[in-house]
Design a protein around this motif. Structure first.
Motif, PDB file in Angstrom:
ATOM      1  N   CYS A  16     -25.830   6.367   4.099  1.00 35.08           N
ATOM      2  CA  CYS A  16     -26.333   7.447   5.257  1.00 35.08           C
ATOM      3  C   CYS A  16     -26.204   8.625   4.665  1.00 35.08           C
ATOM      4  O   CYS A  16     -26.753   9.611   5.680  1.00 35.08           O
ATOM      5  CB  CYS A  16     -25.743   6.996   6.521  1.00 35.08           C
ATOM      6  N   SER A  17     -25.694   8.923   3.554  1.00 33.81           N
ATOM      7  CA  SER A  17     -25.487  10.322   3.053  1.00 33.81           C
ATOM      8  C   SER A  17     -26.471  10.922   2.609  1.00 33.81           C
ATOM      9  O   SER A  17     -26.865  12.218   2.419  1.00 33.81           O
ATOM     10  CB  SER A  17     -24.392  10.287   1.810  1.00 33.81           C
ATOM     11  N   GLY A  18     -27.800  10.392   2.421  1.00 29.86           N
ATOM     12  CA  GLY A  18     -28.964  10.925   2.186  1.00 29.86           C
ATOM     13  C   GLY A  18     -29.291  11.356   0.686  1.00 29.86           C
ATOM     14  O   GLY A  18     -30.148  11.927   0.280  1.00 29.86           O
ATOM     15  N   VAL A  19     -28.306  10.817  -0.377  1.00 27.08           N
ATOM     16  CA  VAL A  19     -28.630  11.052  -1.699  1.00 27.08           C
ATOM     17  C   VAL A  19     -29.750  10.220  -2.157  1.00 27.08           C
ATOM     18  O   VAL A  19     -29.897   9.002  -2.111  1.00 27.08           O
ATOM     19  CB  VAL A  19     -27.303  10.462  -2.407  1.00 27.08           C
ATOM     20  N   PRO A  20     -30.639  11.224  -2.605  1.00 28.29           N
ATOM     21  CA  PRO A  20     -31.934  10.342  -2.880  1.00 28.29           C
ATOM     22  C   PRO A  20     -31.900   9.434  -4.211  1.00 28.29           C
ATOM     23  O   PRO A  20     -31.105   9.665  -5.233  1.00 28.29           O
ATOM     24  CB  PRO A  20     -32.990  11.492  -3.372  1.00 28.29           C
ATOM     25  N   SER A  21     -32.840   8.641  -4.164  1.00 24.40           N
ATOM     26  CA  SER A  21     -32.790   7.560  -5.311  1.00 24.40           C
ATOM     27  C   SER A  21     -33.905   8.333  -6.461  1.00 24.40           C
ATOM     28  O   SER A  21     -34.906   8.871  -6.245  1.00 24.40           O
ATOM     29  CB  SER A  21     -33.606   6.365  -5.086  1.00 24.40           C
ATOM     30  N   PRO A  22     -33.308   8.500  -7.709  1.00 21.70           N
ATOM     31  CA  PRO A  22     -34.158   9.023  -8.867  1.00 21.70           C
ATOM     32  C   PRO A  22     -35.543   8.494  -9.009  1.00 21.70           C
ATOM     33  O   PRO A  22     -36.422   9.090  -9.251  1.00 21.70           O
ATOM     34  CB  PRO A  22     -33.480   8.975 -10.136  1.00 21.70           C
ATOM     35  N   LYS A  23     -35.374   6.956  -8.877  1.00 22.32           N
ATOM     36  CA  LYS A  23     -36.642   6.264  -9.095  1.00 22.32           C
ATOM     37  C   LYS A  23     -37.649   6.414  -8.099  1.00 22.32           C
ATOM     38  O   LYS A  23     -38.840   6.455  -8.258  1.00 22.32           O
ATOM     39  CB  LYS A  23     -36.198   4.673  -8.865  1.00 22.32           C
ATOM     40  N   ASP A  24     -37.391   6.669  -6.820  1.00 20.83           N
ATOM     41  CA  ASP A  24     -38.318   6.958  -5.767  1.00 20.83           C
ATOM     42  C   ASP A  24     -38.697   8.377  -5.995  1.00 20.83           C
ATOM     43  O   ASP A  24     -39.971   8.862  -5.886  1.00 20.83           O
ATOM     44  CB  ASP A  24     -37.598   6.733  -4.343  1.00 20.83           C
ATOM     45  N   ALA A  25     -37.874   9.360  -6.368  1.00 17.15           N
ATOM     46  CA  ALA A  25     -38.348  10.843  -6.905  1.00 17.15           C
ATOM     47  C   ALA A  25     -39.335  10.645  -7.967  1.00 17.15           C
ATOM     48  O   ALA A  25     -40.453  11.511  -7.819  1.00 17.15           O
ATOM     49  CB  ALA A  25     -37.192  11.735  -7.339  1.00 17.15           C
ATOM     50  N   LEU A  26     -39.279   9.846  -8.800  1.00 16.39           N
ATOM     51  CA  LEU A  26     -39.991   9.713  -9.905  1.00 16.39           C
ATOM     52  C   LEU A  26     -41.492   9.134  -9.400  1.00 16.39           C
ATOM     53  O   LEU A  26     -42.666   9.736  -9.810  1.00 16.39           O
ATOM     54  CB  LEU A  26     -39.628   8.635 -11.099  1.00 16.39           C
ATOM     55  N   ARG A  27     -41.351   7.915  -8.573  1.00 16.25           N
ATOM     56  CA  ARG A  27     -42.470   7.479  -8.074  1.00 16.25           C
ATOM     57  C   ARG A  27     -43.340   8.564  -7.282  1.00 16.25           C
ATOM     58  O   ARG A  27     -44.746   8.591  -7.194  1.00 16.25           O
ATOM     59  CB  ARG A  27     -42.076   6.344  -7.320  1.00 16.25           C
ATOM     60  N   GLU A  28     -42.680   9.484  -6.368  1.00 12.43           N
ATOM     61  CA  GLU A  28     -43.441  10.199  -5.457  1.00 12.43           C
ATOM     62  C   GLU A  28     -44.083  11.344  -6.432  1.00 12.43           C
ATOM     63  O   GLU A  28     -45.145  11.899  -6.237  1.00 12.43           O
ATOM     64  CB  GLU A  28     -42.334  11.178  -4.554  1.00 12.43           C
ATOM     65  N   SER A  29     -43.328  11.622  -7.550  1.00  7.96           N
ATOM     66  CA  SER A  29     -43.901  12.839  -8.498  1.00  7.96           C
ATOM     67  C   SER A  29     -45.151  12.264  -9.191  1.00  7.96           C
ATOM     68  O   SER A  29     -46.246  12.999  -9.280  1.00  7.96           O
ATOM     69  CB  SER A  29     -42.911  13.185  -9.661  1.00  7.96           C
ATOM     70  N   VAL A  30     -45.272  11.060  -9.496  1.00  9.34           N
ATOM     71  CA  VAL A  30     -46.481  10.478 -10.281  1.00  9.34           C
ATOM     72  C   VAL A  30     -47.546  10.307  -9.414  1.00  9.34           C
ATOM     73  O   VAL A  30     -48.725  10.561  -9.681  1.00  9.34           O
ATOM     74  CB  VAL A  30     -46.134   9.317 -11.243  1.00  9.34           C
ATOM     75  N   ILE A  31     -47.033   9.942  -8.118  1.00  5.52           N
ATOM     76  CA  ILE A  31     -48.254   9.744  -7.061  1.00  5.52           C
ATOM     77  C   ILE A  31     -48.971  11.149  -6.985  1.00  5.52           C
ATOM     78  O   ILE A  31     -50.164  11.331  -6.756  1.00  5.52           O
ATOM     79  CB  ILE A  31     -47.544   9.299  -5.752  1.00  5.52           C
ATOM     80  N   LYS A  32     -48.183  12.300  -6.838  1.00  7.98           N
ATOM     81  CA  LYS A  32     -48.563  13.636  -6.557  1.00  7.98           C
ATOM     82  C   LYS A  32     -49.483  13.878  -7.894  1.00  7.98           C
ATOM     83  O   LYS A  32     -50.564  14.686  -7.865  1.00  7.98           O
ATOM     84  CB  LYS A  32     -47.627  14.378  -6.556  1.00  7.98           C
ATOM     85  N   LEU A  33     -48.975  13.717  -9.050  1.00  8.42           N
ATOM     86  CA  LEU A  33     -49.726  14.126 -10.225  1.00  8.42           C
ATOM     87  C   LEU A  33     -50.987  13.357 -10.349  1.00  8.42           C
ATOM     88  O   LEU A  33     -51.891  13.923 -10.793  1.00  8.42           O
ATOM     89  CB  LEU A  33     -48.947  13.758 -11.409  1.00  8.42           C
TER      90      LEU A  33
END
Length: 162
Positions: A16-33
């Motif tokens: 519940c601390s909200g620490v993001p997942s690097p895997k999800d951040a990478l996925r979001e970045s490539v989707i945006k790209l």
């Protein structure tokens, strides 16, 4: 029994601390790209590196990444995702390639902003909806209202050294 309950509480606190997942951040970045590139096909990830994950506020984090991409055989209009198993890379001589940096900003476990900069790919200018002819670098900022990413429980919290 007490140690079992403490373990469950610790996992819930981290979840519940909200620490993001690097895997999800990478996925979001490539989707945006893939939304902003001129290529007609999706780009997939060839290399990746988490540069930093740091807290920017009580409920906010930034994830800084670098990654390389290469054009796949899957069309952007196919309805497939860039990481679909049938979306293999185009041959080396014909595939577009790029090296990218991104920063994904999270607040309360949700992506609120994605900045992507790449070298080697032509992109659509997000402000004027016209084609951009620059090949050296691009920067795009977008607002996202997507559902919260899966949170990771094994990342250490880091503070912004800046």
């Amino acid at each position: 029994m007490n140690s079992f309950l403490l373990t469950i509480v610790a996992v819930q606190i981290l979840h519940c601390s909200g620490v993001p997942s690097p895997k999800d951040a990478l996925r979001e970045s490539v989707i945006k790209l893939n939304e902003i590139t001129e290529t007609t096909n999706l780009c997939g990830i060839t290399r990746r590196r988490v540069k930093d994950i740091y807290r920017t506020g009580k409920l906010s984090y930034n994830v800084d990444l670098t990654f390389s991409v290469k054009e796949t055989v899957c069309s952007k209009n196919s309805g497939l995702e860039f990481d679909d198993p049938i979306c293999h890379f185009r041959p080396r001589k014909t595939a577009e390639k790029g090296f990218c940096k991104s920063r994904v900003e999270y607040f309360a476990g949700e992506v609120i902003d994605i900045d992507v900069e790449c070298r080697g790919l032509k992109t659509v200018d997000s402000n004027s909806e016209s084609f951009e002819s620059r090949e050296n670098s691009i920067e795009v900022t977008s607002q996202s209202e997507e559902s919260p990413p899966e949170e990771s429980t094994n990342l250490s919290q880091q503070h912004d050294p800046r």
